[in-house]
Each structure stands twice: as structure tokens, then as C-alpha cells.
Write a protein that holds these residues in place. Sequence first.
Motif, PDB file in Angstrom:
ATOM      1  N   CYS A 176       0.845  -1.199   0.000  1.00  0.00           N
ATOM      2  CA  CYS A 176       0.000   0.000   0.000  1.00  0.00           C
ATOM      3  C   CYS A 176       0.880   1.249   0.000  1.00  0.00           C
ATOM      4  O   CYS A 176       2.059   1.211   0.366  1.00  0.00           O
ATOM      5  CB  CYS A 176      -0.930  -0.008   1.205  1.00  0.00           C
ATOM      6  N   GLU A 177       0.273   2.361  -0.405  1.00  0.00           N
ATOM      7  CA  GLU A 177       1.051   3.592  -0.559  1.00  0.00           C
ATOM      8  C   GLU A 177       0.266   4.789  -0.042  1.00  0.00           C
ATOM      9  O   GLU A 177      -0.957   4.844  -0.147  1.00  0.00           O
ATOM     10  CB  GLU A 177       1.387   3.820  -2.039  1.00  0.00           C
ATOM     11  N   LEU A 178       1.007   5.758   0.476  1.00  0.00           N
ATOM     12  CA  LEU A 178       0.444   7.044   0.890  1.00  0.00           C
ATOM     13  C   LEU A 178       1.407   8.130   0.439  1.00  0.00           C
ATOM     14  O   LEU A 178       2.594   8.092   0.772  1.00  0.00           O
ATOM     15  CB  LEU A 178       0.260   7.107   2.407  1.00  0.00           C
TER      16      LEU A 178
ATOM     17  N   ASN B 270       6.971   7.137  -0.147  1.00  0.00           N
ATOM     18  CA  ASN B 270       5.797   6.415   0.347  1.00  0.00           C
ATOM     19  C   ASN B 270       5.746   6.536   1.867  1.00  0.00           C
ATOM     20  O   ASN B 270       6.632   6.041   2.580  1.00  0.00           O
ATOM     21  CB  ASN B 270       5.874   4.950  -0.081  1.00  0.00           C
ATOM     22  N   LEU B 271       4.686   7.166   2.379  1.00  0.00           N
ATOM     23  CA  LEU B 271       4.556   7.416   3.821  1.00  0.00           C
ATOM     24  C   LEU B 271       3.608   6.438   4.500  1.00  0.00           C
ATOM     25  O   LEU B 271       3.269   6.631   5.670  1.00  0.00           O
ATOM     26  CB  LEU B 271       4.051   8.854   4.043  1.00  0.00           C
ATOM     27  N   PHE B 272       3.200   5.390   3.799  1.00  0.00           N
ATOM     28  CA  PHE B 272       2.183   4.497   4.354  1.00  0.00           C
ATOM     29  C   PHE B 272       2.627   3.880   5.678  1.00  0.00           C
ATOM     30  O   PHE B 272       1.818   3.729   6.605  1.00  0.00           O
ATOM     31  CB  PHE B 272       1.844   3.391   3.355  1.00  0.00           C
ATOM     32  N   ASP B 273       3.888   3.507   5.799  1.00  0.00           N
ATOM     33  CA  ASP B 273       4.378   2.847   7.011  1.00  0.00           C
ATOM     34  C   ASP B 273       4.964   3.814   8.024  1.00  0.00           C
ATOM     35  O   ASP B 273       5.517   3.383   9.046  1.00  0.00           O
ATOM     36  CB  ASP B 273       5.433   1.804   6.636  1.00  0.00           C
ATOM     37  N   ASP B 274       4.845   5.103   7.771  1.00  0.00           N
ATOM     38  CA  ASP B 274       5.332   6.111   8.717  1.00  0.00           C
ATOM     39  C   ASP B 274       4.369   6.182   9.899  1.00  0.00           C
ATOM     40  O   ASP B 274       3.187   6.505   9.727  1.00  0.00           O
ATOM     41  CB  ASP B 274       5.406   7.469   8.015  1.00  0.00           C
ATOM     42  N   PRO B 275       4.815   5.867  11.121  1.00  0.00           N
ATOM     43  CA  PRO B 275       3.914   5.886  12.284  1.00  0.00           C
ATOM     44  C   PRO B 275       3.210   7.215  12.474  1.00  0.00           C
ATOM     45  O   PRO B 275       2.090   7.263  13.001  1.00  0.00           O
ATOM     46  CB  PRO B 275       4.842   5.567  13.453  1.00  0.00           C
ATOM     47  N   ARG B 276       3.841   8.290  12.039  1.00  0.00           N
ATOM     48  CA  ARG B 276       3.235   9.617  12.213  1.00  0.00           C
ATOM     49  C   ARG B 276       2.013   9.803  11.304  1.00  0.00           C
ATOM     50  O   ARG B 276       1.227  10.740  11.503  1.00  0.00           O
ATOM     51  CB  ARG B 276       4.273  10.696  11.906  1.00  0.00           C
ATOM     52  N   GLN B 277       1.843   8.922  10.320  1.00  0.00           N
ATOM     53  CA  GLN B 277       0.729   9.034   9.383  1.00  0.00           C
ATOM     54  C   GLN B 277      -0.337   7.973   9.612  1.00  0.00           C
ATOM     55  O   GLN B 277      -1.271   7.857   8.816  1.00  0.00           O
ATOM     56  CB  GLN B 277       1.246   8.923   7.942  1.00  0.00           C
ATOM     57  N   SER B 278      -0.226   7.206  10.688  1.00  0.00           N
ATOM     58  CA  SER B 278      -1.162   6.099  10.913  1.00  0.00           C
ATOM     59  C   SER B 278      -2.602   6.594  11.054  1.00  0.00           C
ATOM     60  O   SER B 278      -3.538   5.968  10.531  1.00  0.00           O
ATOM     61  CB  SER B 278      -0.744   5.288  12.127  1.00  0.00           C
ATOM     62  N   ALA B 279      -2.795   7.705  11.742  1.00  0.00           N
ATOM     63  CA  ALA B 279      -4.153   8.241  11.901  1.00  0.00           C
ATOM     64  C   ALA B 279      -4.711   8.693  10.548  1.00  0.00           C
ATOM     65  O   ALA B 279      -5.893   8.474  10.253  1.00  0.00           O
ATOM     66  CB  ALA B 279      -4.154   9.397  12.890  1.00  0.00           C
TER      67      ALA B 279
END
Length: 229
Positions: free
Chosen positions: A180-182, A194-203
Amino acid sequence: TEAGCRQIRAQYMGNVTLVDGAVGDILEALEECGLAENTIVVFTSEHGDMMGDHGLFEKSVMYEEAARVPLLMRVPWLGKEQRLLNGSISQIDLVPTLLDLLDAPIPEGLEGESRAGVLRGTETLAENDVFIEWNGDDARPIRYFDNGVPAEEWHRVRGPWRTIVSAERWKLNLSPRDRCELYDLNTDPYEQKNLFDDPRQSARVRELTERVRRWQDETSDLVSLPALQ
């Protein structure tokens, strides 16, 4: 090779030039027939082409090069000045918008909604999310060459995909079979990080995923989304 990519791009730009000339011919014909003032003209595309970006060609991916397409509209009775309208819009809204502009009834059950109010200046796209779906199992095989000799074939793209381009210009790509990707299109328009696995972006991932789920409910989409951590 770089030379091969440059050649393909040059040929593509030649094709774009050919289309440009054809559009001019259509507009001139409308003028000559006296139909220009009561004819809506729409210029858009089915999809884009990766053209070598991200090491890819063709479509079947959610990168902007493939998914973001031009949309130009000329509606003579709404004004003569060229305007750039902020926000994102989906082609699913194009048919109901055209019917509305023509004062024609919009059939019940037709997907999408009229955005004629945006063209008339009474509404905006400030809060409009765009949803994209790809259901292909595998794209056509991509053949790699070594000094002109076919080296191998890969089925690079696995589906299905469900994507949201949010009104805030964040893109979330969800697939139960692939990574997955963000992407933050505001600061990363070329989708390099890709920020999908960045904890700061979980919300943010959870919130955007919930928007996709609501869209699935509204459209009776049954594709299973990946479970979030």
C-alpha cells in the motif's frame, strides 16, 4: 535504455501534436457551421501513460502520470474568459454535469453527480474526494531487452487497487495483494516518498481508509481492503 525512452517520448509528443491539430479542425468546423455558441466542447482522456517515469510504461498503476488526465470544457453561455478551477474532480461526474448544463433530466441511478454549480460559480470542489479503482489481476507483460534481445517478461502490476485522492491532496492506494502507498501530493507531487508505514501518518491512513470504505458502501463495491495495523 535512456535513448529508447527519449525516442518513445518524442513519438508520443508527435502524436499529441497530431491531436492538437485535429482539435483545432473541430473547433474551426463548429465556427464555420455557426454552432460554436451553443455547443459544449469537452477535451479529456481515458488515462495517461507513465512514459518511463518510475521505470514504467502504459497505465495500470495509480501514479499521477497514469491517473491524472486533462479536463478542459468550453461552455459558451457561461462566459468567454478562461478559468482554472481549483480542486479535484472525477470523470464519473462528467455525464451528469453535461446533462445538467443542457437542462436535460439526469436518470435515476446514474453514477456520479452534476458539478455544473462549480462551472457556474455557485459551488466549489474544496471538499471533493476522488476515488479510483483498478480491478485487473495482472497488467500486460512488460518485456525487457538486453542489446535488442528479449531478456524476460514480468507481470508487474497486481490488482485490485482502491485509491482516494483526498480534497486535502493526499493519495492513499490500497491493495490486498501489493504494498500500500500514501503520498502527500502537496509536497511530493512526483510520488517519490511512500509514507504508508510512517507511524506519524497512521491516523491519516485510518481516516482515509474509512472514506474509501464509505465510498464502497455507497457504490456496492465488494473488494476487500487490506487489514490495517
